[in-house]
Design an enzyme around this catalytic site. Sequence first.
Site, PDB file in Angstrom:
ATOM      1  CG  HIS A   1     -34.932  19.003  -0.310  1.00 18.10           C
ATOM      2  ND1 HIS A   1     -34.580  17.705  -0.580  1.00 18.10           N
ATOM      3  CD2 HIS A   1     -34.241  19.345   0.805  1.00 18.10           C
ATOM      4  CE1 HIS A   1     -33.692  17.289   0.301  1.00 18.10           C
ATOM      5  NE2 HIS A   1     -33.480  18.246   1.175  1.00 18.10           N
TER       6      HIS A   1
ATOM      7  CG  MET B   1     -26.687  18.832   3.589  1.00 17.52           C
ATOM      8  SD  MET B   1     -25.565  17.909   4.639  1.00 17.52           S
ATOM      9  CE  MET B   1     -26.492  16.417   4.933  1.00 17.52           C
TER      10      MET B   1
HETATM   11  O1  PAF Z   1     -30.765  19.878   6.906  1.00 17.86           O
HETATM   12  C1  PAF Z   1     -29.801  19.901   6.111  1.00 17.86           C
HETATM   13  O2  PAF Z   1     -29.906  19.499   4.952  1.00 17.86           O
HETATM   14  C2  PAF Z   1     -28.460  20.438   6.589  1.00 17.86           C
HETATM   15  O3  PAF Z   1     -28.226  20.101   7.911  1.00 17.86           O
HETATM   16  C3  PAF Z   1     -28.306  21.953   6.366  1.00 17.86           C
HETATM   17  C4  PAF Z   1     -29.314  22.751   7.170  1.00 17.86           C
HETATM   18  C5  PAF Z   1     -28.471  22.277   4.886  1.00 17.86           C
HETATM   19  C6  PAF Z   1     -26.909  22.404   6.799  1.00 17.86           C
HETATM   20  O4  PAF Z   1     -25.919  21.740   6.102  1.00 17.86           O
END
Ligand code: PAF
Length: 288
Positions: A36, A29
Site C-alpha cells: 500500500h 481495506m
Molecule cells: O483491493 C482492495 O483492497 C479492495 O478490494 C478495494 C479495491 C479497496 C475495494 O474495497
Amino acid sequence: MSNAPRLLTTPAELRAARSGGPVALVPTMGYLHEGHATLIRGARGLVPGGQVVVSVFVNPMQFGPQEDLGRYPRDLPRDLQIAGDAGADVLFHPTPETMYPAGFATQVTVGGVSEGLDGAARPGHFTGVATVVLKLFNLVQPQYALFGEKDWQQLAVIRRMVTDLNVPVEVRGVPTVRESSGLALSSRNSYLTGEQRAEATVLSRALKAVQAAYTGGERRTQALEAAGLAVLAAHPEVTLDYLKVVDGDMQAGEMVDNNPMNRVLVAARMFGVRLIDNMPLHAGEGGA
Ligand code: PAF
C-alpha cells in the site's frame, strides 16, 4: 517522517476538504503494508502539489457470508502513520452505514472479466468491489486511482467499469510488492505464522515454474499450467482453487502468444487462509 493525514469519515467532510487541484486516490481495506505504501508514494509522485486520498474501508459488500469480514485485520492508528509517511494528505475512513445507508439498493455488476476465477469462487465479490470503487470515485473525483497488480482480476474489472461507464479517472496498476522469500504482500498474511508464511511461498514458486516453462519456449496453455501444478502437487497443505493462464480479457485459449498481458493466476487455501497471487508469463514484466 511526515505529518499524519487528515482523518475524514463522511462524504460531506471529504467534499469540504477537496483542494480544487489534482487528486490521486488509493482505495484500500486498511491494515496497510509496504504494498500500500508503494501505491501511496506512486500517487504522491503523480500529483506532487495536489492531494493524495487514501480510503480505508473494509467493504462488507465484497465479502461472502462465510468469508473473513469479521476477523479482517484492522489498525487505524498504524494506517494513519503508514499513509502519512508515504505522503497521503487525507485518510477517508467511512462507516458501513455511511457508505450503505438505509434504503441503499444499487449495485454495479461488470460482466465478462469478472465472471471466471475469483468471480466464480466468490459469487458477488466483484459486484461489491465495483460498487464501492465507483462510489469512491464519485466521492473523491480523482484524476488518478492506483491499485495493486496483486489483485489482477480486480484491476481488470475496475478498468472495464471505468471504460464502460465513462468514469473520468486514469487507473494505474502498480506491480506487486513481495517479501524477499517471494511471498506477495497481503493484509491477510497477518493470519499466518512465520512458518506458514514460509510454506506459502509455494504459490509464487509455482508461478515462477510457469514463467520458466514459458521462457523455455512452451506455448501450450495446459502444459504451462501443468508446470505450476506440479510444484503445488508436492504440498498437501495447499487446497487449490485454481491455477490458470489467461489473457488480458481473463480468457484462456489452447495456446498463448507473446502478448505482455498474458498472466498466470493462482488462488489457494492454506492453513485456513485464502491466498491469491499472479505473475506475467514473461518474467521481468511488472510484478514478477
Ligand atoms: O483491493 C482492495 O483492497 C479492495 O478490494 C478495494 C479495491 C479497496 C475495494 O474495497
